[in-house]
Design a protein around this motif. Structure first.
Motif, mmCIF file in Angstrom:
data_model
loop_
_atom_site.group_PDB
_atom_site.id
_atom_site.type_symbol
_atom_site.label_atom_id
_atom_site.label_comp_id
_atom_site.label_asym_id
_atom_site.label_seq_id
_atom_site.Cartn_x
_atom_site.Cartn_y
_atom_site.Cartn_z
ATOM 1 N N MET A 1 57.155 39.805 42.151
ATOM 2 C CA MET A 1 56.045 40.527 42.772
ATOM 3 C C MET A 1 55.022 40.983 41.718
ATOM 4 N N ASP A 2 55.532 41.415 40.556
ATOM 5 C CA ASP A 2 54.619 41.889 39.506
ATOM 6 C C ASP A 2 53.600 40.823 39.136
ATOM 7 N N LEU A 3 54.057 39.571 39.012
ATOM 8 C CA LEU A 3 53.151 38.495 38.623
ATOM 9 C C LEU A 3 52.089 38.256 39.695
ATOM 10 N N ALA A 4 52.462 38.378 40.953
ATOM 11 C CA ALA A 4 51.495 38.205 42.035
ATOM 12 C C ALA A 4 50.433 39.299 41.981
ATOM 13 N N ILE A 5 50.865 40.525 41.685
ATOM 14 C CA ILE A 5 49.924 41.641 41.569
ATOM 15 C C ILE A 5 48.993 41.423 40.387
ATOM 16 N N LEU A 6 49.552 40.971 39.265
ATOM 17 C CA LEU A 6 48.721 40.693 38.092
ATOM 18 C C LEU A 6 47.715 39.592 38.389
ATOM 19 N N GLU A 7 48.158 38.586 39.132
ATOM 20 C CA GLU A 7 47.260 37.496 39.506
ATOM 21 C C GLU A 7 46.092 38.025 40.333
ATOM 22 N N HIS A 8 46.384 38.935 41.272
ATOM 23 C CA HIS A 8 45.319 39.513 42.088
ATOM 24 C C HIS A 8 44.363 40.335 41.230
ATOM 25 N N GLN A 9 44.909 41.103 40.294
ATOM 26 C CA GLN A 9 44.053 41.912 39.427
ATOM 27 C C GLN A 9 43.152 41.036 38.567
ATOM 28 N N GLU A 10 43.710 39.922 38.062
ATOM 29 C CA GLU A 10 42.908 38.992 37.275
ATOM 30 C C GLU A 10 41.796 38.403 38.141
ATOM 31 N N TRP A 11 42.138 38.096 39.368
ATOM 32 C CA TRP A 11 41.153 37.544 40.310
ATOM 33 C C TRP A 11 40.034 38.559 40.548
ATOM 34 N N CYS A 12 40.400 39.830 40.727
ATOM 35 C CA CYS A 12 39.390 40.881 40.927
ATOM 36 C C CYS A 12 38.493 41.004 39.698
ATOM 37 N N ASP A 13 39.100 40.980 38.510
ATOM 38 C CA ASP A 13 38.306 41.075 37.279
ATOM 39 C C ASP A 13 37.320 39.922 37.179
ATOM 40 N N GLU A 14 37.803 38.722 37.505
ATOM 41 C CA GLU A 14 36.938 37.536 37.431
ATOM 42 C C GLU A 14 35.801 37.633 38.444
ATOM 43 N N LYS A 15 36.101 38.103 39.660
ATOM 44 C CA LYS A 15 35.072 38.233 40.693
ATOM 45 C C LYS A 15 34.024 39.283 40.297
ATOM 46 N N ILE A 16 34.499 40.428 39.828
ATOM 47 C CA ILE A 16 33.575 41.486 39.417
ATOM 48 C C ILE A 16 32.686 40.994 38.275
ATOM 49 N N GLY A 17 33.303 40.268 37.348
ATOM 50 C CA GLY A 17 32.563 39.764 36.198
ATOM 51 C C GLY A 17 31.519 38.722 36.545
ATOM 52 N N THR A 18 31.672 38.088 37.707
ATOM 53 C CA THR A 18 30.711 37.060 38.116
ATOM 54 C C THR A 18 29.793 37.535 39.249
ATOM 55 N N GLY A 19 29.772 38.860 39.476
ATOM 56 C CA GLY A 19 28.779 39.414 40.388
ATOM 57 C C GLY A 19 29.216 39.645 41.819
ATOM 58 N N TRP A 20 30.494 39.439 42.134
ATOM 59 C CA TRP A 20 30.950 39.662 43.508
ATOM 60 C C TRP A 20 31.066 41.164 43.780
ATOM 61 N N THR A 21 30.880 41.529 45.060
ATOM 62 C CA THR A 21 31.005 42.924 45.467
ATOM 63 C C THR A 21 31.881 43.016 46.711
ATOM 64 N N LEU A 22 32.306 44.242 47.030
ATOM 65 C CA LEU A 22 33.178 44.487 48.167
ATOM 66 C C LEU A 22 32.367 44.620 49.451
ATOM 67 N N GLY A 23 32.850 43.970 50.515
ATOM 68 C CA GLY A 23 32.187 44.064 51.812
ATOM 69 C C GLY A 23 32.666 42.969 52.742
ATOM 70 N N GLU A 24 32.028 42.850 53.878
ATOM 71 C CA GLU A 24 32.387 41.792 54.828
ATOM 72 C C GLU A 24 32.118 40.429 54.204
ATOM 73 N N LYS A 25 33.040 39.501 54.406
ATOM 74 C CA LYS A 25 32.994 38.214 53.702
ATOM 75 C C LYS A 25 31.651 37.509 53.885
ATOM 76 N N ASP A 26 31.038 37.165 52.745
ATOM 77 C CA ASP A 26 29.764 36.449 52.721
ATOM 78 C C ASP A 26 29.718 35.680 51.402
ATOM 79 N N VAL A 27 30.210 34.440 51.443
ATOM 80 C CA VAL A 27 30.338 33.638 50.227
ATOM 81 C C VAL A 27 28.981 33.396 49.575
ATOM 82 N N VAL A 28 27.952 33.190 50.358
ATOM 83 C CA VAL A 28 26.621 32.901 49.820
ATOM 84 C C VAL A 28 26.127 34.066 48.967
#
Length: 211
Positions: free
Chosen positions: A1-28
Motif C-alpha cells: 500500500m505504501d508504494l501505491a500512496i507514494l506513486e499517487h504523491q509522485e503523480w500529484c507532484d508531477e501534475k502540480i509541476g506541469t500546471g494542473w489544478t484541482l477541480g471538475e475534470k477538464d483535460v483541456v
C-alpha cells in the motif's frame, strides 16, 4: 500500500509541476478532481495505483530480477533513526503514516540534489574517490537551510499548516515556518544531521565525495 500512496504523491507532484489544478475534470484546461491526498481518493481510483504495484515483483521475477532497497532508501531510515534519538516523538520509521514516509523519502532525494549544488556526489563506498569526513560551517548552514525550506514546501503541498501544537492527524506542525523564524534548538537539530551525514552514509555503505 505504501508504494501505491507514494506513486499517487509522485503523480500529484508531477501534475502540480506541469500546471494542473484541482477541480471538475477538464483535460483541456489541465484540471483534475484527483489532486488530493490518498486517503480522500475514491477506492476505485486508488485501485489504479494499487494494481500496478502488485504486479511489480511477479514481473521482475519473470525477468530473472529481484527487488531490493536502494542504499539511498536505507539512508532515509538511518537519518530518521538518528533524528529520533534527539526527538523521541518521531517514533519508529515503520510506524510512520505513509505520507510522512513519503516526505522522508523526498527529503533524502532532495538532500542528494543540494549536495550536488555544493559539488558533492553520494556514491557507493566501493566507487573511486576519497570520502568527505566533514563539512565546514558555511556548508552546514547552507545545507540545513535548503533542506528545511524544501521540507516546508513539501509539507504545504501535502496540506500541512502551522500550529503551535504538532498533530499528525490534523497535519499541523510548529516548525512550519521559514528558516529564519525557526527556534535555535530546531535549527541546531537540522545542522546536527549534516554534521553527522558522512557517518550516516558510511553506516549504509555510501560515501560523500567532492566531484
Amino acid at each position: 500500500m505504501d508504494l501505491a500512496i507514494l506513486e499517487h504523491q509522485e503523480w500529484c507532484d508531477e501534475k502540480i509541476g506541469t500546471g494542473w489544478t484541482l477541480g471538475e475534470k477538464d483535460v483541456v484546461n489541465l484540471v483534475t478532481p484527483y489532486l488530493i491526498p490518498w486517503e480522500e481518493l475514491p477506492e476505485d481510483i486508488q485501485q489504479y495505483d494499487i494494481d500496478p504495484i502488485k504486479n511489480i515483483i511477479p514481473l521482475m521475477h519473470s525477468l530473472g530480477l529481484k527487488v531490493v532497497r536502494t542504499k539511498q532508501r536505507l539512508l532515509t531510515f538511518e537519518m530518521h533513526n538518528f533524528y529520533s534519538e534527539y526527538n523521541k516523538s518521531a517514533g519508529h520509521f515503520d510506524d510512520l503514516p505513509s505520507y510522512i514516509k513519503y516526505s522522508n523519502y523526498k527529503q533524502t532525494d532532495f538532500l542528494v540534489k543540494i549536495l550536488s549544488e555544493l559539488g558533492y556526489d553520494v556514491l557507493d563506498v566501493e566507487d573511486s574517490g576519497k570520502a568527505v569526513m566533514s563539512f565546514d560551517d558555511d556548508s552546514i548552514e547552507y545545507l540545513a537551510k535548503r533542506e528545511h525550506n524544501a521540507w516546508y514546501k513539501l509539507k504545504v503541498n501535502l496540506g500541512w499548516t502551522y500550529d503551535a501544537v504538532k498533530d499528525d492527524v490534523a497535519k499541523t506542525n510548529p516548525n512550519l515556518v521559514e528558516w529564519d523564524l525557526l527556534d535555535h534548538e530546531t535549527k541546531e537539530l537540522n545542522r546536527r544531521t549534516f554534521r553527522n551525514l558522512p557517518q550516516l552514509c558510511g553506516n549504509v555503505g555510501l560515501k560523500i565525495v567532492k566531484n
